[in-house]
Each structure stands twice: as structure tokens, then as C-alpha cells.
Design a protein around this motif. Structure first.
Motif, mmCIF file in Angstrom:
data_model
loop_
_atom_site.group_PDB
_atom_site.id
_atom_site.type_symbol
_atom_site.label_atom_id
_atom_site.label_comp_id
_atom_site.label_asym_id
_atom_site.label_seq_id
_atom_site.Cartn_x
_atom_site.Cartn_y
_atom_site.Cartn_z
ATOM 1 N N THR A 178 0.785 -1.588 -0.828
ATOM 2 C CA THR A 178 0.055 -0.236 -0.240
ATOM 3 C C THR A 178 0.844 1.097 -0.351
ATOM 4 O O THR A 178 1.709 1.131 0.243
ATOM 5 N N GLN A 179 0.332 2.206 -0.261
ATOM 6 C CA GLN A 179 1.287 3.217 -0.277
ATOM 7 C C GLN A 179 1.843 3.946 -1.825
ATOM 8 O O GLN A 179 2.536 2.873 -1.444
ATOM 9 N N SER A 180 1.275 4.404 -2.506
ATOM 10 C CA SER A 180 1.879 4.497 -3.881
ATOM 11 C C SER A 180 3.199 4.634 -3.823
ATOM 12 O O SER A 180 4.306 4.483 -4.467
ATOM 13 N N LEU A 181 4.055 6.022 -2.603
ATOM 14 C CA LEU A 181 5.209 6.081 -2.627
ATOM 15 C C LEU A 181 5.940 4.809 -2.420
ATOM 16 O O LEU A 181 7.279 4.723 -2.832
ATOM 17 N N ASN A 219 -7.112 17.291 -0.623
ATOM 18 C CA ASN A 219 -7.856 17.164 -1.618
ATOM 19 C C ASN A 219 -8.240 15.839 -2.077
ATOM 20 O O ASN A 219 -8.707 15.870 -2.539
ATOM 21 N N ASN A 220 -8.204 14.653 -1.097
ATOM 22 C CA ASN A 220 -8.414 13.750 -1.099
ATOM 23 C C ASN A 220 -10.096 13.622 -1.040
ATOM 24 O O ASN A 220 -10.654 14.735 -0.355
ATOM 25 N N LEU A 221 -11.062 12.829 -1.734
ATOM 26 C CA LEU A 221 -12.282 12.621 -1.745
ATOM 27 C C LEU A 221 -12.906 12.712 -0.140
ATOM 28 O O LEU A 221 -13.765 13.650 -0.080
#
Ligand SMILES: N[C@@H](CCC(=O)N[C@@H](CS)C(=O)NCC(=O)O)C(=O)O
Length: 213
Positions: A66-69, A110-112
Motif C-alpha cells: 500500500t501507499q503509492s510512494l 484534497n482527497n475525496l
């Protein structure tokens, strides 16, 4: 080894980053859409896989990442072709700092779920939520432009794409989607234009993904 599975959503910018990285590395993967608008990310079934209830998640090599970075970092070590993070310490710090300026200081605001909380729990209007969204992009991108400019070439760092460009392209997609002006960032726009000429970036675009029914 089975094909990696990306738990994905066509408009998720964090998932868009991972799609770009997988494409740059030439990794064939299966995309499984998690319908964020329908709230599928909060289901018990999905949270059992990813307790954070967010996309992306990548199942690869027997791991659930998990976690894109963290995923991009894994891919960069696992597939050393087309390095996304430079080896030299100072260059590495610079590229990671640009990526984090987006991943830590713009995107999470700015997340949903943040926008939904502003509107649903705190009672803000759609216009106020839109102003919030634009504010954090308009605060973050000038700083990124200034960070990138001295060492940019065709891309944010030099003449080959790095992890910073992998994060930039989805962030500019978001800015355009919400009509936030981005004309004042020539270094960012040049990197975006060059990136989108590459099939790895173009194929990851939301318009080229499956859309949940
Ligand atoms: N820091 C995480 C952020 C992941 C994230 O925020 N994903 C968003 C989509 S871009 C999400 O799943 N949102 C669901 C929600 O807000 O309920 C990463 O980089 O992977």
C-alpha cells in the motif's frame, strides 16, 4: 509468479501514479477497480486487505503493498530498468522532495474523504469545498515550480522521467479537472507535455482505464 494485481480506480491520482510506474517498468498487471464513488474502499472486504481503505494497493511477488510512494519505491528496486529515483544522495533527496511536495503537502488535503468531511460533517458548500481544493493546489504548485526549475530539463529533474514526474502528471490532471489555473508553471507544463508523449504515461491516463459500472 502470478500477474500483479492493482487495486485501482480510474480517477484516483494515487493509483494513476502506480499505473505510470508499472508501465515505465514494463510490468504487465491486472487492474481491479475499487469504486470510490460507491464507497467500496470502506467495505469490510476491502479493509480486510488494506486497513486504510484507500487505493492503490498492489499485490505483487506474494506481497500486498500500500501507499503509492512505497509501491513506486518497491518497483524501482525490484525492476532496476528505467530508474525512477536517482542513485546519488543529493539528487535522490531532490527528486523525493518534489514527489513528497505533491504526495504529502497537496494531495492529502484534497482527497475525496477530506472533501466529503468538509461538506457532510462540517457543513461547507460545494463552492467552499472547491475553493479549498483550488487553494491547496495554488499554494503547492508555485513552490514545486521553483524547486524544479534549476535542475529541470525535459522532465522535472534532467532529461529522463523520475518519480517526481510520475507524481506530477496525475496532480496536473486533477488541477485541470477542477479548473484550477496552471498556466504560470512552465517547468511543470514542459515536464507534463514530455511525459504524456510517452506511452507509459499516456496509457495510465484515466480516460484509458475501465470505469466501474
Ligand atoms: N497516501 C496515499 C493516498 C491514497 C489515497 O488518498 N487514495 C485515494 C484516491 S486518490 C482514496 O483511496 N480515497 C478514498 C477516500 O477518500 O475515501 C497513497 O499515496 O497511496
Amino acid at each position: 509468479m502470478p500477474r500483479p494485481i492493482l487495486y485501482d480506480y480510474f480517477r484516483s491520482s494515487a493509483a494513476y501514479r502506480v499505473r505510470i510506474a508499472l508501465n515505465l517498468k514494463g510490468v504487465d498487471y491486472e487492474s481491479r477497480q475499487v469504486d470510490l464513488r460507491a464507497g467500496d474502499q470502506r467495505s469490510d472486504e476491502y479493509r480486510a486487505l488494506n486497513p486504510q481503505g484507500l487505493v492503490p494497493m498492489l499485490e505483487i511477488d506474494g506481497h500486498r503493498l500500500t501507499q503509492s510512494l512505497a509501491i513506486i519505491n518497491y518497483l524501482d528496486l525490484r525492476y532496476p530498468n528505467q530508474p525512477l529515483i536517482p542513485a546519488a544522495a543529493a539528487d535522490r533527496a531532490h527528486v523525493v522532495a518534489m514527489a513528497m511536495a505533491i504526495a504529502c503537502d497537496i494531495h492529502p488535503l484534497n482527497n475525496l474523504r477530506v472533501l466529503n468531511y468538509l461538506k457532510n460533517e462540517l457543513g461547507h458548500s460545494q463552492d467552499e469545498a472547491d475553493a479549498w481544493y483550488a487553494h491547496w493546489i495554488s499554494e503547492g504548485l508555485p513552490a514545486l515550480e521553483a524547486m524544479a526549475k534549476p535542475q529541470a530539463g525535459k522532465f522535472l529533474f534532467g532529461d529522463a522521467p523520475t518519480g517526481a514526474d510520475v507524481l506530477l502528471v496525475p496532480q496536473l490532471f486533477n488541477a485541470r479537472r477542477f479548473n484550477v489555473p496552471i498556466d504560470d508553471y512552465p517547468t511543470l507544463l514542459r515536464a507534463e507535455e514530455n511525459a504524456n508523449k510517452m506511452e507509459a504515461f499516456a496509457a495510465a491516463h484515466p480516460d484509458r482505464q475501465q470505469v466501474p459500472a
